[in-house]
Design a protein around this motif. Structure first.
Motif, PDB file in Angstrom:
ATOM      1  N   GLY A  98       0.794  -1.214   0.000  1.00 25.46           N
ATOM      2  CA  GLY A  98       0.000   0.000   0.000  1.00 25.46           C
ATOM      3  C   GLY A  98       0.824   1.260   0.000  1.00 25.46           C
ATOM      4  N   ASP A  99       0.647   2.078   1.042  1.00 24.59           N
ATOM      5  CA  ASP A  99       1.240   3.413   1.076  1.00 24.59           C
ATOM      6  C   ASP A  99       2.731   3.440   1.361  1.00 24.59           C
ATOM      7  OD1 ASP A  99      -1.648   4.919   2.698  1.00 24.59           O
ATOM      8  OD2 ASP A  99      -1.284   4.415   0.611  1.00 24.59           O
ATOM      9  N   VAL A 100       3.253   2.427   2.032  1.00 20.89           N
ATOM     10  CA  VAL A 100       4.660   2.437   2.445  1.00 20.89           C
ATOM     11  C   VAL A 100       5.341   1.143   2.020  1.00 20.89           C
ATOM     12  CG1 VAL A 100       6.242   2.576   4.409  1.00 20.89           C
ATOM     13  CG2 VAL A 100       4.097   3.871   4.462  1.00 20.89           C
ATOM     14  N   ARG A 101       6.455   1.295   1.292  1.00 22.82           N
ATOM     15  CA  ARG A 101       7.262   0.141   0.891  1.00 22.82           C
ATOM     16  C   ARG A 101       8.731   0.487   1.111  1.00 22.82           C
ATOM     17  NH1 ARG A 101       4.245  -3.082  -3.521  1.00 22.82           N
ATOM     18  NH2 ARG A 101       2.173  -2.199  -3.327  1.00 22.82           N
ATOM     19  N   LEU A 102       9.504  -0.491   1.545  1.00 26.28           N
ATOM     20  CA  LEU A 102      10.932  -0.315   1.778  1.00 26.28           C
ATOM     21  C   LEU A 102      11.691  -1.495   1.195  1.00 26.28           C
ATOM     22  CD1 LEU A 102       9.793   0.323   5.183  1.00 26.28           C
ATOM     23  CD2 LEU A 102      11.774   1.662   4.645  1.00 26.28           C
ATOM     24  N   TRP A 103      12.918  -1.228   0.745  1.00 31.73           N
ATOM     25  CA  TRP A 103      13.792  -2.312   0.297  1.00 31.73           C
ATOM     26  C   TRP A 103      15.230  -1.806   0.255  1.00 31.73           C
ATOM     27  CZ3 TRP A 103      10.488   0.359  -2.814  1.00 31.73           C
ATOM     28  CH2 TRP A 103      11.017   1.007  -3.925  1.00 31.73           C
ATOM     29  N   PRO A 104      16.174  -2.722   0.510  1.00 30.18           N
ATOM     30  CA  PRO A 104      17.590  -2.340   0.420  1.00 30.18           C
ATOM     31  C   PRO A 104      18.067  -2.401  -1.021  1.00 30.18           C
ATOM     32  CG  PRO A 104      17.398  -4.613   1.140  1.00 30.18           C
ATOM     33  CD  PRO A 104      15.991  -4.085   1.004  1.00 30.18           C
ATOM     34  N   ALA A 105      19.082  -1.608  -1.331  1.00 32.31           N
ATOM     35  CA  ALA A 105      19.700  -1.663  -2.656  1.00 32.31           C
ATOM     36  C   ALA A 105      20.433  -2.990  -2.810  1.00 32.31           C
ATOM     37  CB  ALA A 105      20.671  -0.499  -2.838  1.00 32.31           C
ATOM     38  N   ARG A 106      20.589  -3.411  -4.031  1.00 32.51           N
ATOM     39  CA  ARG A 106      21.341  -4.638  -4.308  1.00 32.51           C
ATOM     40  C   ARG A 106      22.826  -4.343  -4.328  1.00 32.51           C
ATOM     41  NH1 ARG A 106      17.949  -7.704  -9.022  1.00 32.51           N
ATOM     42  NH2 ARG A 106      16.041  -7.898  -7.820  1.00 32.51           N
ATOM     43  N   GLY A 107      23.606  -5.376  -4.240  1.00 30.19           N
ATOM     44  CA  GLY A 107      25.046  -5.256  -4.406  1.00 30.19           C
ATOM     45  C   GLY A 107      25.774  -4.690  -3.201  1.00 30.19           C
ATOM     46  N   GLY A 108      25.165  -4.766  -2.032  1.00 33.52           N
ATOM     47  CA  GLY A 108      25.853  -4.311  -0.829  1.00 33.52           C
ATOM     48  C   GLY A 108      25.978  -2.809  -0.683  1.00 33.52           C
ATOM     49  N   LEU A 109      25.245  -2.043  -1.479  1.00 31.23           N
ATOM     50  CA  LEU A 109      25.290  -0.591  -1.346  1.00 31.23           C
ATOM     51  C   LEU A 109      24.596  -0.164  -0.053  1.00 31.23           C
ATOM     52  CD1 LEU A 109      24.360   0.444  -4.990  1.00 31.23           C
ATOM     53  CD2 LEU A 109      26.624   0.409  -3.943  1.00 31.23           C
ATOM     54  N   ASP A 110      25.064   0.918   0.522  1.00 33.64           N
ATOM     55  CA  ASP A 110      24.491   1.442   1.765  1.00 33.64           C
ATOM     56  C   ASP A 110      23.287   2.327   1.452  1.00 33.64           C
ATOM     57  OD1 ASP A 110      24.088   2.231   4.428  1.00 33.64           O
ATOM     58  OD2 ASP A 110      25.390   3.969   4.167  1.00 33.64           O
ATOM     59  N   VAL A 111      22.267   1.741   0.842  1.00 32.54           N
ATOM     60  CA  VAL A 111      21.092   2.507   0.447  1.00 32.54           C
ATOM     61  C   VAL A 111      19.838   1.728   0.814  1.00 32.54           C
ATOM     62  CG1 VAL A 111      19.793   3.467  -1.515  1.00 32.54           C
ATOM     63  CG2 VAL A 111      22.283   3.670  -1.450  1.00 32.54           C
ATOM     64  N   LEU A 112      18.894   2.443   1.415  1.00 32.01           N
ATOM     65  CA  LEU A 112      17.566   1.917   1.698  1.00 32.01           C
ATOM     66  C   LEU A 112      16.591   2.774   0.894  1.00 32.01           C
ATOM     67  CD1 LEU A 112      15.666   0.074   3.379  1.00 32.01           C
ATOM     68  CD2 LEU A 112      15.666   1.876   5.110  1.00 32.01           C
ATOM     69  N   PHE A 113      15.733   2.128   0.121  1.00 31.74           N
ATOM     70  CA  PHE A 113      14.723   2.847  -0.654  1.00 31.74           C
ATOM     71  C   PHE A 113      13.424   2.882   0.133  1.00 31.74           C
ATOM     72  CE2 PHE A 113      17.602   1.328  -3.977  1.00 31.74           C
ATOM     73  CZ  PHE A 113      17.832   2.508  -4.653  1.00 31.74           C
ATOM     74  N   LEU A 114      12.761   4.028   0.119  1.00 34.41           N
ATOM     75  CA  LEU A 114      11.481   4.215   0.796  1.00 34.41           C
ATOM     76  C   LEU A 114      10.514   4.817  -0.213  1.00 34.41           C
ATOM     77  CD1 LEU A 114       9.598   4.432   3.310  1.00 34.41           C
ATOM     78  CD2 LEU A 114      10.683   6.654   3.752  1.00 34.41           C
ATOM     79  N   GLN A 115       9.438   4.091  -0.496  1.00 32.33           N
ATOM     80  CA  GLN A 115       8.411   4.592  -1.408  1.00 32.33           C
ATOM     81  C   GLN A 115       7.181   4.922  -0.577  1.00 32.33           C
ATOM     82  OE1 GLN A 115       6.642   1.759  -4.160  1.00 32.33           O
ATOM     83  NE2 GLN A 115       6.463   3.361  -5.703  1.00 32.33           N
ATOM     84  N   LEU A 116       6.694   6.154  -0.713  1.00 32.94           N
ATOM     85  CA  LEU A 116       5.518   6.627   0.009  1.00 32.94           C
ATOM     86  C   LEU A 116       4.447   7.027  -0.998  1.00 32.94           C
ATOM     87  CD1 LEU A 116       7.331   8.910   2.618  1.00 32.94           C
ATOM     88  CD2 LEU A 116       6.534   6.550   2.939  1.00 32.94           C
ATOM     89  N   ARG A 117       3.219   6.634  -0.710  1.00 39.91           N
ATOM     90  CA  ARG A 117       2.091   6.989  -1.583  1.00 39.91           C
ATOM     91  C   ARG A 117       1.016   7.655  -0.745  1.00 39.91           C
ATOM     92  NH1 ARG A 117       1.573   1.405  -5.021  1.00 39.91           N
ATOM     93  NH2 ARG A 117       3.536   1.634  -6.121  1.00 39.91           N
ATOM     94  N   ALA A 118       0.452   8.715  -1.286  1.00 35.48           N
ATOM     95  CA  ALA A 118      -0.651   9.446  -0.654  1.00 35.48           C
ATOM     96  C   ALA A 118      -1.613   9.848  -1.756  1.00 35.48           C
ATOM     97  CB  ALA A 118      -0.104  10.687   0.069  1.00 35.48           C
TER      98      ALA A 118
END
Length: 172
Positions: A98-118
């Motif tokens: 739904g409104d909130v999704r999270l996932w880490p980047a591939r390949g060991g990168l220090d990145v977390l993706f956050l998708q927000l929907r409103a």
């Protein structure tokens, strides 16, 4: 540098709003308060000159599913309410619906993706996974995982509900 109060902690960081051809740095704060032990607030637009160049700073601050509160706060920023467990799980794999999704980047990168929907639109952010992980370790020091229910004031909330009140009894 970490500083704590008995009730919570705040991590100031920078989220990067990913656009079609560029990204925009958005100052933000991750806020945890032990009176709401399952939740983490993400306050966008929380610009503070105490933040370090690396985008992180810690400051003392007085549900299994994620929710959002996209109303502007008193400073004109926007705040989203996320589950602490959801944020933790997003560091290791894709989570959310739904409104909130999270996932880490591939390949060991220090990145977390956050998708927000409103209703007004959606946004995709990236943030340092290490900064989020450090913040979660700070919250765990205040309220260890699995002990959140012990801090809930269910009787007070039930009494207020039965009285017909809409006030949050934990926000004294």
């Amino acid at each position: 540098m970490a500083r704590h109060s008995m009730s919570g902690c705040t991590a100031r960081t920078t989220f990067h709003l990913i656009g079609p051809q560029s990204w925009t740095a958005v100052p933000a704060a991750l806020v945890y308060d032990s009176t709401d032990p399952f939740a983490v607030r993400v306050r966008f637009g929380d610009d503070d000159d105490r933040a370090h160049d690396d985008g992180s700073a810690y400051e003392a601050a007085g549900a299994d599913d994620a929710g959002s509160d996209t109303a502007p706060d008193e400073d004109g920023g926007v705040e989203w309410l996320l589950s602490r467990d959801l944020l933790r799980a997003g560091l290791v794999g894709p989570v959310g619906e739904g409104d909130v999704r999270l996932w880490p980047a591939r390949g060991g990168l220090d990145v977390l993706f956050l998708q927000l929907r409103a209703p007004s639109g959606e946004a995709l952010f990236e943030v340092s996974g290490a900064a989020v992980g450090q913040f979660l370790r700070e919250t765990d020091a205040l309220v260890p995982v699995g002990t959140e229910s012990e801090l809930m004031r269910v009787d007070d909330e039930l009494t207020a509900l039965l009285r017909g009140g809409t006030d949050n009894p934990t926000s004294h």
